[in-house]
Design a protein around this motif. Sequence first.
Motif, PDB file in Angstrom:
ATOM      1  N   ARG A  65      49.588 103.984 110.592  1.00  0.00           N
ATOM      2  CA  ARG A  65      48.432 103.218 111.082  1.00  0.00           C
ATOM      3  C   ARG A  65      48.612 101.738 110.768  1.00  0.00           C
ATOM      4  NH1 ARG A  65      45.117 104.696 115.080  1.00  0.00           N
ATOM      5  NH2 ARG A  65      44.744 106.737 114.181  1.00  0.00           N
ATOM      6  N   TRP A  66      48.212 100.929 111.715  1.00  0.00           N
ATOM      7  CA  TRP A  66      48.311  99.473 111.617  1.00  0.00           C
ATOM      8  C   TRP A  66      47.621  98.985 110.357  1.00  0.00           C
ATOM      9  CZ3 TRP A  66      51.043  96.272 114.711  1.00  0.00           C
ATOM     10  CH2 TRP A  66      50.818  94.909 114.582  1.00  0.00           C
ATOM     11  N   PRO A  67      48.198  98.009 109.641  1.00  0.00           N
ATOM     12  CA  PRO A  67      49.370  97.188 109.998  1.00  0.00           C
ATOM     13  C   PRO A  67      50.711  97.774 109.545  1.00  0.00           C
ATOM     14  CG  PRO A  67      48.354  96.309 108.023  1.00  0.00           C
ATOM     15  CD  PRO A  67      47.528  97.491 108.416  1.00  0.00           C
ATOM     16  N   GLU A  68      50.741  99.060 109.220  1.00  0.00           N
ATOM     17  CA  GLU A  68      51.947  99.759 108.774  1.00  0.00           C
ATOM     18  C   GLU A  68      52.319  99.402 107.331  1.00  0.00           C
ATOM     19  OE1 GLU A  68      54.118 102.070 110.812  1.00  0.00           O
ATOM     20  OE2 GLU A  68      52.201 102.160 111.862  1.00  0.00           O
ATOM     21  N   PHE A 118      57.253  97.287 115.879  1.00  0.00           N
ATOM     22  CA  PHE A 118      55.848  97.651 115.712  1.00  0.00           C
ATOM     23  C   PHE A 118      55.471  97.525 114.242  1.00  0.00           C
ATOM     24  CE2 PHE A 118      52.307 100.616 115.111  1.00  0.00           C
ATOM     25  CZ  PHE A 118      51.473 100.249 116.147  1.00  0.00           C
ATOM     26  N   GLY A 119      54.276  97.015 113.998  1.00  0.00           N
ATOM     27  CA  GLY A 119      53.800  96.851 112.633  1.00  0.00           C
ATOM     28  C   GLY A 119      53.801  95.398 112.215  1.00  0.00           C
ATOM     29  N   ASN A 120      53.027  95.099 111.202  1.00  0.00           N
ATOM     30  CA  ASN A 120      52.892  93.735 110.709  1.00  0.00           C
ATOM     31  C   ASN A 120      53.514  93.656 109.317  1.00  0.00           C
ATOM     32  OD1 ASN A 120      52.160  91.083 110.424  1.00  0.00           O
ATOM     33  ND2 ASN A 120      50.023  91.504 109.927  1.00  0.00           N
ATOM     34  N   GLY A 226      46.128  95.481 123.079  1.00  0.00           N
ATOM     35  CA  GLY A 226      45.854  95.611 121.656  1.00  0.00           C
ATOM     36  C   GLY A 226      44.387  95.753 121.320  1.00  0.00           C
TER      37      GLY A 226
END
Length: 291
Positions: A65-68, A118-120, A226
Amino acid sequence: LGVDPQTTMKALLNAGVRDFRLVSYWNDGEPAKGQYDFSQLDWQFKLAQQYHAKIILTLGLRQPRWPECHKPKWTANESEIQWQPQLQTYMQQVIERYKSSPSLSSYQIENEFFLKGFGNCDGIPGAEDRQRLISEDNLVKELDPAHQIIIGRSNNTLGWPVGKPQPDSFSISIYQRVWDANATHRYLEYPQPSWLYAFIAGWQRIVDHHDMIIGELQAEAWPPHGRDITKTSLDEQNKSMNASRLKDRIGFGKATGMRQIYLWGAEYWYYREVKLHDPSLMQVAQQEFNH
């Protein structure tokens, strides 16, 4: 999604779900240095045990799940050489707390560790450092050799996980209909057939004797641009996930021949039922889990 976590998990258990993948976000579990809060995982494990359900427990910096990457704010100004030992201390606290639970089935170390698209995780030195992943694998094996370890592949179909560490099994993620924010700015349907995933899993079993599971099979909507799901109309959500698509996705997963399939989006089914008054996804899930 604005739904109560405990009520959601109970609804899923009542729908027939008996296998969960849970997270141990570092920023939630250690909000201040040396101060631990395991209240969420405690009730989740307790509830799972009541229903004789099993849990894959995710460990590490990068989790689903974001932001990872779920790094605590108190580590913001620390270098990798400073925060990595503290992450492993936190991981040790998690493992020691739950390794004796009858509900624990296995651990997942990190989540799609080398996935850069993918991911922050930008700006976190060492976020994709293989040596850290190896070190975490060694730590888990030392602290709890009784439970198996899963590591998620970092690509849908390309690449081959030949480097260290080598876990007990690998997982793969399958998302078939997503919003392409880069090139077309449209919904993108991935063309990979089920037999390709069957080949990947079978070939891996033959070559290096590792099993593969589907760690994430898309079972929730992927909104455009997004946008948050809760700010997306039901009609728009249906363009990437509705009852018919969910049934098709589950059929696709079965056609790969992989024997363990974890669906990504269980909370979403409950959200649609109680917030959008659309029980269709939960009904499909209940039919499948009770089949």
